[in-house]
Every structure is written in structure tokens, then in C-alpha cells.
Design an enzyme around this catalytic site. Sequence first.
Site, PDB file in Angstrom:
ATOM      1  N   LYS A  13       0.834  -1.213   0.000  1.00 36.72           N
ATOM      2  CA  LYS A  13       0.000   0.000   0.000  1.00 36.72           C
ATOM      3  C   LYS A  13       0.868   1.262   0.000  1.00 36.72           C
ATOM      4  O   LYS A  13       0.669   2.160  -0.811  1.00 36.72           O
ATOM      5  CB  LYS A  13      -0.934   0.025   1.225  1.00 36.72           C
ATOM      6  CG  LYS A  13      -1.860  -1.166   1.333  1.00 36.72           C
ATOM      7  CD  LYS A  13      -2.739  -1.093   2.579  1.00 36.72           C
ATOM      8  CE  LYS A  13      -1.998  -1.150   3.892  1.00 36.72           C
ATOM      9  NZ  LYS A  13      -1.292  -2.431   4.160  1.00 36.72           N
ATOM     10  N   ARG A  88      -9.790   0.283   8.533  1.00 37.72           N
ATOM     11  CA  ARG A  88      -9.349  -1.084   8.801  1.00 37.72           C
ATOM     12  C   ARG A  88     -10.431  -1.892   9.503  1.00 37.72           C
ATOM     13  O   ARG A  88     -10.206  -3.060   9.812  1.00 37.72           O
ATOM     14  CB  ARG A  88      -8.121  -1.046   9.709  1.00 37.72           C
ATOM     15  CG  ARG A  88      -6.791  -1.126   8.998  1.00 37.72           C
ATOM     16  CD  ARG A  88      -5.706  -0.950  10.053  1.00 37.72           C
ATOM     17  NE  ARG A  88      -4.498  -1.649   9.754  1.00 37.72           N
ATOM     18  CZ  ARG A  88      -3.464  -1.124   9.116  1.00 37.72           C
ATOM     19  NH1 ARG A  88      -3.518   0.100   8.658  1.00 37.72           N
ATOM     20  NH2 ARG A  88      -2.376  -1.825   8.929  1.00 37.72           N
ATOM     21  N   ARG A 127      11.377  -5.373   5.075  1.00 34.39           N
ATOM     22  CA  ARG A 127      11.127  -3.945   4.790  1.00 34.39           C
ATOM     23  C   ARG A 127      12.139  -3.066   5.512  1.00 34.39           C
ATOM     24  O   ARG A 127      12.454  -3.264   6.676  1.00 34.39           O
ATOM     25  CB  ARG A 127       9.706  -3.583   5.245  1.00 34.39           C
ATOM     26  CG  ARG A 127       9.414  -2.098   5.228  1.00 34.39           C
ATOM     27  CD  ARG A 127       7.940  -1.773   5.218  1.00 34.39           C
ATOM     28  NE  ARG A 127       7.156  -2.470   6.209  1.00 34.39           N
ATOM     29  CZ  ARG A 127       5.817  -2.507   6.205  1.00 34.39           C
ATOM     30  NH1 ARG A 127       5.136  -1.884   5.276  1.00 34.39           N
ATOM     31  NH2 ARG A 127       5.179  -3.159   7.150  1.00 34.39           N
ATOM     32  N   ARG A 160      11.139  -1.195  11.053  1.00 30.59           N
ATOM     33  CA  ARG A 160      10.064  -0.899  11.997  1.00 30.59           C
ATOM     34  C   ARG A 160      10.042  -1.928  13.122  1.00 30.59           C
ATOM     35  O   ARG A 160      10.239  -3.115  12.885  1.00 30.59           O
ATOM     36  CB  ARG A 160       8.716  -0.934  11.271  1.00 30.59           C
ATOM     37  CG  ARG A 160       8.286   0.411  10.741  1.00 30.59           C
ATOM     38  CD  ARG A 160       7.138   0.320   9.799  1.00 30.59           C
ATOM     39  NE  ARG A 160       5.990  -0.443  10.286  1.00 30.59           N
ATOM     40  CZ  ARG A 160       4.857  -0.598   9.598  1.00 30.59           C
ATOM     41  NH1 ARG A 160       4.726  -0.038   8.416  1.00 30.59           N
ATOM     42  NH2 ARG A 160       3.871  -1.296  10.101  1.00 30.59           N
ATOM     43  N   ARG A 171      -0.580  -9.212  13.444  1.00 31.94           N
ATOM     44  CA  ARG A 171      -1.187  -8.240  12.519  1.00 31.94           C
ATOM     45  C   ARG A 171      -1.999  -8.946  11.439  1.00 31.94           C
ATOM     46  O   ARG A 171      -3.061  -8.467  11.034  1.00 31.94           O
ATOM     47  CB  ARG A 171      -0.092  -7.364  11.885  1.00 31.94           C
ATOM     48  CG  ARG A 171       0.491  -6.353  12.885  1.00 31.94           C
ATOM     49  CD  ARG A 171       1.880  -5.888  12.511  1.00 31.94           C
ATOM     50  NE  ARG A 171       1.925  -5.148  11.260  1.00 31.94           N
ATOM     51  CZ  ARG A 171       3.031  -4.940  10.556  1.00 31.94           C
ATOM     52  NH1 ARG A 171       4.191  -5.428  10.974  1.00 31.94           N
ATOM     53  NH2 ARG A 171       2.975  -4.255   9.437  1.00 31.94           N
TER      54      ARG A 171
HETATM   55  P1  ADP Z   1       2.174  -1.876   3.200  1.00 33.61           P
HETATM   56  O1  ADP Z   1       2.158  -0.363   3.224  1.00 33.61           O
HETATM   57  O2  ADP Z   1       0.975  -2.455   2.524  1.00 33.61           O
HETATM   58  O3  ADP Z   1       2.397  -2.468   4.568  1.00 33.61           O
HETATM   59  P2  ADP Z   1       4.745  -1.592   1.801  1.00 33.61           P
HETATM   60  O4  ADP Z   1       4.446  -0.769   0.614  1.00 33.61           O
HETATM   61  O5  ADP Z   1       5.496  -0.949   2.903  1.00 33.61           O
HETATM   62  O6  ADP Z   1       3.404  -2.335   2.327  1.00 33.61           O
HETATM   63  O7  ADP Z   1       5.545  -2.890   1.278  1.00 33.61           O
HETATM   64  C1  ADP Z   1       5.968  -3.907   2.197  1.00 33.61           C
HETATM   65  C2  ADP Z   1       7.349  -4.410   1.765  1.00 33.61           C
HETATM   66  O8  ADP Z   1       7.206  -5.150   0.531  1.00 33.61           O
HETATM   67  C3  ADP Z   1       8.354  -3.294   1.485  1.00 33.61           C
HETATM   68  O9  ADP Z   1       9.625  -3.723   1.897  1.00 33.61           O
HETATM   69  C4  ADP Z   1       8.286  -3.106  -0.034  1.00 33.61           C
HETATM   70  O10 ADP Z   1       9.523  -2.651  -0.567  1.00 33.61           O
HETATM   71  C5  ADP Z   1       7.966  -4.514  -0.522  1.00 33.61           C
HETATM   72  N1  ADP Z   1       7.083  -4.533  -1.707  1.00 33.61           N
HETATM   73  C6  ADP Z   1       6.098  -3.649  -2.029  1.00 33.61           C
HETATM   74  N2  ADP Z   1       5.495  -3.991  -3.185  1.00 33.61           N
HETATM   75  C7  ADP Z   1       6.124  -5.126  -3.607  1.00 33.61           C
HETATM   76  C8  ADP Z   1       5.955  -5.970  -4.765  1.00 33.61           C
HETATM   77  N3  ADP Z   1       5.029  -5.711  -5.696  1.00 33.61           N
HETATM   78  N4  ADP Z   1       6.769  -7.046  -4.877  1.00 33.61           N
HETATM   79  C9  ADP Z   1       7.705  -7.308  -3.924  1.00 33.61           C
HETATM   80  N5  ADP Z   1       7.907  -6.560  -2.823  1.00 33.61           N
HETATM   81  C10 ADP Z   1       7.126  -5.471  -2.658  1.00 33.61           C
HETATM   82  P1  ADP Z   2       1.023  -1.906   7.464  1.00 35.87           P
HETATM   83  O1  ADP Z   2       0.911  -0.983   6.280  1.00 35.87           O
HETATM   84  O2  ADP Z   2       2.262  -2.720   7.438  1.00 35.87           O
HETATM   85  O3  ADP Z   2      -0.210  -2.712   7.695  1.00 35.87           O
HETATM   86  P2  ADP Z   2       0.596   0.484   9.033  1.00 35.87           P
HETATM   87  O4  ADP Z   2       1.756   1.376   8.994  1.00 35.87           O
HETATM   88  O5  ADP Z   2      -0.577   0.810   8.182  1.00 35.87           O
HETATM   89  O6  ADP Z   2       1.123  -0.993   8.746  1.00 35.87           O
HETATM   90  O7  ADP Z   2       0.048   0.325  10.537  1.00 35.87           O
HETATM   91  C1  ADP Z   2       0.912   0.066  11.604  1.00 35.87           C
HETATM   92  C2  ADP Z   2       0.092  -0.037  12.883  1.00 35.87           C
HETATM   93  O8  ADP Z   2      -0.568   1.214  13.140  1.00 35.87           O
HETATM   94  C3  ADP Z   2      -1.033  -1.069  12.873  1.00 35.87           C
HETATM   95  O9  ADP Z   2      -0.584  -2.371  13.209  1.00 35.87           O
HETATM   96  C4  ADP Z   2      -1.977  -0.478  13.933  1.00 35.87           C
HETATM   97  O10 ADP Z   2      -1.497  -0.727  15.240  1.00 35.87           O
HETATM   98  C5  ADP Z   2      -1.849   1.018  13.669  1.00 35.87           C
HETATM   99  N1  ADP Z   2      -2.858   1.472  12.681  1.00 35.87           N
HETATM  100  C6  ADP Z   2      -2.616   1.990  11.450  1.00 35.87           C
HETATM  101  N2  ADP Z   2      -3.748   2.300  10.821  1.00 35.87           N
HETATM  102  C7  ADP Z   2      -4.770   1.979  11.671  1.00 35.87           C
HETATM  103  C8  ADP Z   2      -6.180   2.035  11.594  1.00 35.87           C
HETATM  104  N3  ADP Z   2      -6.821   2.485  10.498  1.00 35.87           N
HETATM  105  N4  ADP Z   2      -6.890   1.612  12.675  1.00 35.87           N
HETATM  106  C9  ADP Z   2      -6.289   1.163  13.776  1.00 35.87           C
HETATM  107  N5  ADP Z   2      -4.957   1.044  13.901  1.00 35.87           N
HETATM  108  C10 ADP Z   2      -4.191   1.459  12.869  1.00 35.87           C
END
Ligand code: ADP
Ligand code: ADP
Length: 217
Positions: A13, A88, A127, A160, A171
Site C-alpha cells: 500500500k 481497517r 522492509r 520498523r 497483525r
Molecule cells: P504496506 O504499506 O501495505 O504495509 P509496503 O508498501 O510498505 O506495504 O511494502 C511492504 C514491503 O514489501 C516493502 O519492503 C516493499 O519494498 C515490498 N514490496 C512492495 N510492493 C512489492 C511488490 N510488488 N513485490 C515485492 N515486494 C514489494
Molecule cells: P502496514 O501498512 O504494514 O499494515 P501500518 O503502517 O498501516 O502498517 O500500521 C501500523 C500499525 O498502526 C497497525 O498495526 C496499527 O497498530 C496502527 N494502525 C494503522 N492504521 C490503523 C487504523 N486504520 N486503525 C487502527 N490502527 C491502525
Amino acid sequence: MQILLMGPPGAGKGTQAVKLVEKFSIPQISTGDMFRAAVKEGTELGKKAKACMEAGTLVPDEVTVGIVRERLAKEDCKNGFILDGFPRTVEQAEELQKILEELGMSLTKVLNIHVPAEHLIERAVGRRICKTCGATYHVKFNPPKSDKVCDNCGGQLYQRADDNEETMKKRLSVYEESTRPLIDYYKKVGVYAEIDGRQPIENVTEELVNVLYSVKN
Ligand code: ADP
Ligand code: ADP
Ligand code: ZN
């Protein structure tokens, strides 16, 4: 254009949101980024969010909805925004609906980046994020040119605290229980599209952009 980017933790995302910001010149609104900034600054919000984030559980809806309401009312959201990681829960989605109605807006498209669970732990554990500019890398799938240093700005890369296997399992189970039901919720609303997030980053971006270009409004 009011875009909602959905998907399980690690689906891509944040990575895709950055591409869409460049393409459409609208801001990315990431509740996760907002919470991490608040934790770093030690604000009241940060104090409320810290324990939940460390445990891999959700920050309570009343806290989360409040920060989104404030953010969406800002001037830079007038021409649209990309919500990343919010809503979420179905309750958050219902609250979002109310906020958008108050602002005279509606969602243009809900884009769900679909990645099966078996890939997600590896994505999160690998990541790496730049301390200075927030750019996201992956040790295997999107490696920086030099280990521990950001290609963009030379900043230091960090991992992180919640990107470890144990917290990621939590998660993912929270996702299954609380967030997955949003797929049916938005299918019913009728602005839902799903993209295969297992493709290379550039291909995922291309598909997202194609879906958005095909929206007539
Ligand atoms: P999210 O915001 O949904 O948690 P991220 O964009 O931070 O996900 O991506 C999670 C990890 O996966 C990061 O280390 C990113 O570089 C990697 N990643 C993102 N998109 C892809 C993809 N299409 N293929 C492989 N790795 C990816
Ligand atoms: P990822 O993209 O890897 O899922 P985020 O950075 O979006 O992680 O979220 C990290 C943490 O922040 C979540 O595990 C949760 O604890 C909190 N968080 C983020 N967005 C929300 C939301 N919309 N509602 C509740 N908790 C949230
Ligand atoms: Zn950087």
C-alpha cells in the site's frame, strides 16, 4: 479523486501510494505513518497508539477516526487524497462515509492490493525505511544500492519495531478478523477493484493507474 488503498500488512500500500501521489498530485494519508510520527514526537496521540502498534493490534477507532477527520478537512485534500491503511474496520468505514458526506465528497475507487498470506511475513520482515525521507525498500525485492543507506537522500535505513515475525503474525490475524470484512462492505458499495499485488512493483502501479483512468466521473 478520492482513493482508498486497501490490503493486508505488507501488501504494498505505502509503496504504491507514493507512486500515485506523483501521478495524481494528491496527498497520501497513512494512519500508520501518522501514528509513527506521533510516537516519535511523544505526543498524547503517540502515547495512545504506541502499545497497540507494538502488539500488532488496532489503535481504538475513536482515536483513529478523529485524526482522519482532522486530516481530511485540510485544504490539500480538496482535490482528492489517497487513504492508505484506513479504514481497517467496518466501523471505521462507516465513520469515513459520514466524514465524506460532511465534506461533500465520496470515494472514487477502492483499490484492494491482493497478496496471499504466505508472502506477507517475508515482505514485512525485509522492509527497510529511510529515517529522513520515509522511502521504503525491501532487502530482496527492492534493495537499496548500498546497504543501510537511502538511494534518494543518503539517509539511514531502519526496520520498523513491528516488522518482526511474531508481531506480523498478530497483525495478519487482526487483518483476517477485522479488516477483511471490508472487502464485502466495499463490494456492496460498488466502487471496489482488486489488483494482483504479487507482480513486480511497476506492474502493480500500472494496473492501479489503469483502473483509475478507466473511472468515469
Ligand atoms: P504496506 O504499506 O501495505 O504495509 P509496503 O508498501 O510498505 O506495504 O511494502 C511492504 C514491503 O514489501 C516493502 O519492503 C516493499 O519494498 C515490498 N514490496 C512492495 N510492493 C512489492 C511488490 N510488488 N513485490 C515485492 N515486494 C514489494
Ligand atoms: P502496514 O501498512 O504494514 O499494515 P501500518 O503502517 O498501516 O502498517 O500500521 C501500523 C500499525 O498502526 C497497525 O498495526 C496499527 O497498530 C496502527 N494502525 C494503522 N492504521 C490503523 C487504523 N486504520 N486503525 C487502527 N490502527 C491502525
Ligand atoms: Zn531517504
